[in-house]
Design a protein around this motif. Structure first.
Motif, PDB file in Angstrom:
ATOM      1  N   ASN A 184       2.184  13.076  12.706  1.00 25.55           N
ATOM      2  CA  ASN A 184       3.275  12.327  12.806  1.00 25.55           C
ATOM      3  C   ASN A 184       2.850  10.928  13.403  1.00 25.55           C
ATOM      4  OD1 ASN A 184       5.955  13.778  12.588  1.00 25.55           O
ATOM      5  ND2 ASN A 184       4.703  15.336  13.461  1.00 25.55           N
ATOM      6  N   GLY A 185       3.520   9.938  12.740  1.00 19.70           N
ATOM      7  CA  GLY A 185       3.030   8.439  13.112  1.00 19.70           C
ATOM      8  C   GLY A 185       3.317   7.454  12.334  1.00 19.70           C
ATOM      9  N   GLU A 186       2.826   6.368  12.387  1.00 24.28           N
ATOM     10  CA  GLU A 186       3.135   5.289  11.551  1.00 24.28           C
ATOM     11  C   GLU A 186       1.741   4.459  11.388  1.00 24.28           C
ATOM     12  OE1 GLU A 186       7.425   3.420  10.689  1.00 24.28           O
ATOM     13  OE2 GLU A 186       6.219   2.469  12.479  1.00 24.28           O
ATOM     14  N   LYS A 187       1.476   3.982  10.055  1.00 24.18           N
ATOM     15  CA  LYS A 187       0.389   2.904   9.917  1.00 24.18           C
ATOM     16  C   LYS A 187       0.823   1.937   9.273  1.00 24.18           C
ATOM     17  CE  LYS A 187      -2.700   5.949  11.480  1.00 24.18           C
ATOM     18  NZ  LYS A 187      -3.441   5.571  12.391  1.00 24.18           N
ATOM     19  N   MET A 188       0.288   0.600   9.614  1.00 24.64           N
ATOM     20  CA  MET A 188       0.416  -0.827   9.165  1.00 24.64           C
ATOM     21  C   MET A 188      -0.618  -1.139   8.296  1.00 24.64           C
ATOM     22  SD  MET A 188       3.144  -2.577  10.065  1.00 24.64           S
ATOM     23  CE  MET A 188       4.037  -4.287  10.042  1.00 24.64           C
ATOM     24  N   TRP A 189      -0.151  -2.044   7.234  1.00 18.14           N
ATOM     25  CA  TRP A 189      -1.324  -2.747   6.334  1.00 18.14           C
ATOM     26  C   TRP A 189      -2.046  -1.656   5.737  1.00 18.14           C
ATOM     27  CZ3 TRP A 189       0.714  -7.237   5.894  1.00 18.14           C
ATOM     28  CH2 TRP A 189       1.120  -7.999   7.286  1.00 18.14           C
ATOM     29  N   THR A 190      -1.457  -0.393   5.178  1.00 13.62           N
ATOM     30  CA  THR A 190      -2.350   0.282   4.481  1.00 13.62           C
ATOM     31  C   THR A 190      -2.446  -0.015   3.033  1.00 13.62           C
ATOM     32  OG1 THR A 190      -1.006   1.828   5.755  1.00 13.62           O
ATOM     33  CG2 THR A 190      -2.300   2.874   4.265  1.00 13.62           C
ATOM     34  N   THR A 191      -3.300  -0.983   2.571  1.00 13.03           N
ATOM     35  CA  THR A 191      -3.450  -1.715   1.440  1.00 13.03           C
ATOM     36  C   THR A 191      -3.953  -0.528   0.411  1.00 13.03           C
ATOM     37  OG1 THR A 191      -4.283  -3.634   2.597  1.00 13.03           O
ATOM     38  CG2 THR A 191      -4.869  -3.117   0.250  1.00 13.03           C
ATOM     39  N   GLY A 192      -3.143  -0.848  -0.776  1.00 12.56           N
ATOM     40  CA  GLY A 192      -3.160  -0.045  -2.197  1.00 12.56           C
ATOM     41  C   GLY A 192      -2.397   1.238  -2.150  1.00 12.56           C
ATOM     42  N   MET A 193      -1.454   1.528  -1.189  1.00 17.46           N
ATOM     43  CA  MET A 193      -0.872   2.656  -1.277  1.00 17.46           C
ATOM     44  C   MET A 193       0.061   2.864  -2.498  1.00 17.46           C
ATOM     45  SD  MET A 193      -1.265   5.060   1.180  1.00 17.46           S
ATOM     46  CE  MET A 193       0.246   6.267   0.992  1.00 17.46           C
ATOM     47  N   HIS A 194       0.470   1.752  -3.358  1.00 17.25           N
ATOM     48  CA  HIS A 194       1.223   1.839  -4.337  1.00 17.25           C
ATOM     49  C   HIS A 194       0.552   2.637  -5.532  1.00 17.25           C
ATOM     50  CE1 HIS A 194      -1.189  -1.651  -5.388  1.00 17.25           C
ATOM     51  NE2 HIS A 194      -0.689  -1.790  -6.347  1.00 17.25           N
ATOM     52  N   THR A 195      -0.712   2.708  -5.580  1.00 17.48           N
ATOM     53  CA  THR A 195      -1.550   3.343  -6.452  1.00 17.48           C
ATOM     54  C   THR A 195      -2.477   4.360  -5.884  1.00 17.48           C
ATOM     55  OG1 THR A 195      -3.179   1.583  -6.567  1.00 17.48           O
ATOM     56  CG2 THR A 195      -1.397   1.365  -8.221  1.00 17.48           C
ATOM     57  N   ALA A 196      -2.507   4.578  -4.573  1.00 15.26           N
ATOM     58  CA  ALA A 196      -3.482   5.358  -4.142  1.00 15.26           C
ATOM     59  C   ALA A 196      -3.078   6.796  -4.339  1.00 15.26           C
ATOM     60  CB  ALA A 196      -3.561   5.127  -2.715  1.00 15.26           C
ATOM     61  N   THR A 197      -4.106   7.572  -4.495  1.00 16.31           N
ATOM     62  CA  THR A 197      -3.681   8.962  -4.867  1.00 16.31           C
ATOM     63  C   THR A 197      -4.093  10.113  -3.332  1.00 16.31           C
ATOM     64  OG1 THR A 197      -6.165   9.372  -5.170  1.00 16.31           O
ATOM     65  CG2 THR A 197      -4.601   9.201  -7.205  1.00 16.31           C
ATOM     66  N   HIS A 198      -4.713   9.174  -2.546  1.00 21.92           N
ATOM     67  CA  HIS A 198      -4.957   9.843  -1.288  1.00 21.92           C
ATOM     68  C   HIS A 198      -4.866   8.721  -0.125  1.00 21.92           C
ATOM     69  CE1 HIS A 198      -6.639  12.743  -3.908  1.00 21.92           C
ATOM     70  NE2 HIS A 198      -6.391  13.799  -3.145  1.00 21.92           N
ATOM     71  N   CYS A 199      -4.822   8.988   1.229  1.00 22.97           N
ATOM     72  CA  CYS A 199      -4.764   8.040   2.117  1.00 22.97           C
ATOM     73  C   CYS A 199      -5.795   8.699   3.276  1.00 22.97           C
ATOM     74  CB  CYS A 199      -3.464   7.572   2.712  1.00 22.97           C
ATOM     75  SG  CYS A 199      -3.534   6.568   4.244  1.00 22.97           S
ATOM     76  N   VAL A 200      -7.007   7.903   3.547  1.00 21.98           N
ATOM     77  CA  VAL A 200      -7.702   8.336   4.798  1.00 21.98           C
ATOM     78  C   VAL A 200      -7.025   7.737   5.879  1.00 21.98           C
ATOM     79  CG1 VAL A 200     -10.150   8.006   6.004  1.00 21.98           C
ATOM     80  CG2 VAL A 200     -10.058   7.928   3.636  1.00 21.98           C
ATOM     81  N   THR A 201      -6.357   8.836   6.759  1.00 23.12           N
ATOM     82  CA  THR A 201      -5.631   8.475   7.781  1.00 23.12           C
ATOM     83  C   THR A 201      -6.283   9.021   9.260  1.00 23.12           C
ATOM     84  OG1 THR A 201      -3.767   9.270   6.378  1.00 23.12           O
ATOM     85  CG2 THR A 201      -3.137   9.093   8.736  1.00 23.12           C
TER      86      THR A 201
END
Length: 428
Positions: A184-201
């Motif tokens: 649970n939380g929020e991230k900012m400026w997570t560049t490329g999420m519009h095409t990302a298959t995964h996010c290293v969080t």
């Protein structure tokens, strides 16, 4: 001391130039693709009716250029040979990035999208160095052919450069007999999420706010229930692909943990020096381009019956900028060469201040050179029919991203005053 570049590197620059002229320039001109680089560039690139995201045809063009570069053996140049690369050195990458940026805007190299026909691909090396065997086998080939794209979720809305006060948390939770984590939380400026298959969080799994210990990286599929793009932040230089992303009761299995549990910030730092020295070289090349274009214009332009260049008010500011370019080029190349003689831990302990100096000064210099180019060119320089306003808007970003210049100066100051580095003072 020998300041000559290795012959194999100068030969490779010539090979890259030939490839650009034979393969990339024709594609740049084809089907009015030049609209992405001339005065129409911001509108051609940006889908203003779709959250300001990059237009699909713009990103498709960039990908086509990268596929051509990969086929020709250039895209993976800095990667080890095991990944189809050429073991390109830090010195080589700084020279190439400066060389590309000094050509001006073009399909060969457009850092607004971190695009280049000679790519970085840091995630591939992160998977090699930190991933499990299963993660490595699953992701690496897809990363190289771009069927997998990973975003990077580190920065948070309330903490910016300070990752240690991370509020995004993960707690253990078992579902259907499978151990996992609830995020649970929020991230900012997570560049490329519009095409990302995964996010290293990056999440806090233990420890107190302000402690680097207790932060863990997890590879979260973008389509996982609870992952939501809340908004795309419109920026000084459009299009945008920088969203604020929320994670609400996002469950991932324990196999999503990437790298050492509770020591995840090591991943965030693993490639930082390579990124910063190469980005500094790009800003240096862009600054050189602005200066050279200004010199050419000042020699050609003849107000009041004589060359604009004869005025010392034109000459002296450009002389100062050109002097800084020459000095900075030496520091960047020396630092990159030294990096090639060291391991990553040694670079962090011995050269981190020099990398910081190169990065913050190059970014500032580029902005000053672009601003001066606009001034020398007058009204046409301020218009979008010249590239200087675009260069300024883009490279102004780098004074904040990749570590704000204040963070870079803080690092250099810590080395200078003996709080960090090889000359660290010991209190007796």
């Amino acid at each position: 001391m020998d300041f000559n570049l290795p012959k194999e590197l100068t030969d490779y620059l010539a090979e890259l130039d030939s490839f650009i002229e034979k393969e990339i320039r024709p594609l740049e001109q084809q089907d009015d693709n030049i609209r992405f680089f001339d005065h129409r560039r911001e509108w051609a690139r940006t889908d203003f009716d779709n959250d300001g995201l990059p237009r699909e045809e713009w990103e498709a063009l960039l990908k086509k250029a990268r596929r051509l570069a990969d086929k020709a053996g250039h895209l993976r140049f800095p990667l080890p040979k095991e990944f189809g690369g050429k073991d390109g050195s830090n010195l080589a990458m700084t020279v190439i990035r400066e060389h590309f940026a000094a050509k001006g805007l073009g399909l060969h190299n457009d850092l607004q999208n971190e695009h280049s026909i000679v790519a970085n691909n840091p995630f591939v090396l992160l998977l090699r160095d930190f991933g499990t065997k299963e993660q490595y086998e699953y992701f690496v080939d897809g990363m190289l052919d771009e069927s997998f794209q990973l975003a990077f979720g580190l920065t948070e809305p309330d903490h910016g450069s300070d990752a240690t006060h991370m509020e995004t948390r993960a707690v253990p939770e078992t579902r259907d007999g499978v151990d996992g984590w609830l995020i649970n939380g929020e991230k900012m400026w997570t560049t490329g999420m519009h095409t990302a298959t995964h996010c290293v969080t990056f999440v806090r799994t233990s420890g107190d706010a302000g402690s680097a210990k207790g932060i863990t990286a997890m590879i979260v599929p973008s389509e996982t229930p609870g992952v939501k793009v809340e908004e795309y932040l419109w920026t000084f230089n459009m299009p945008t692909d920088h969203p604020r992303v929320s994670f609400t009761n996002v469950w991932v299995p324990a196999t999503a943990v990437f790298g050492p549990l509770e020591d995840g910030l090591a991943i965030a730092q693993h490639f930082v020096h390579e990124n910063r020295i190469r980005q500094a070289a790009s800003s240096l090349g862009a600054a050189h381009f602005c200066i050279q274009e200004s010199v050419k214009y000042a020699r050609k332009r003849k107000p009041f019956g004589q060359e604009l260049a004869r005025n010392q008010g034109i000459q002296f500011p450009l002389v100062e900028l050109a002097t800084q370019v020459e000095m900075l080029r030496l520091l960047i190349r020396k630092t990159a060469w030294e990096m090639d003689q060291m391991s990553k831990p040694e670079i962090a302990n011995l050269l981190s201040d020099k990398v910081a100096m190169c990065n913050y000064w190059a970014n500032r210099l580029c902005c000053e050179a672009a601003d001066r180019a606009m001034q020398v060119h007058g009204a046409i320089g301020y218009s979008r029919h010249k590239p200087f306003e675009h260069i300024y808007r883009h490279h102004r970003r780098y004074r904040i991203t990749e570590g704000a210049e204040e963070i870079q100066m803080r690092k250099a100051g810590a080395f200078l005053f003996g709080y960090l580095g090889p000359n660290k003072w010991r209190e007796d």
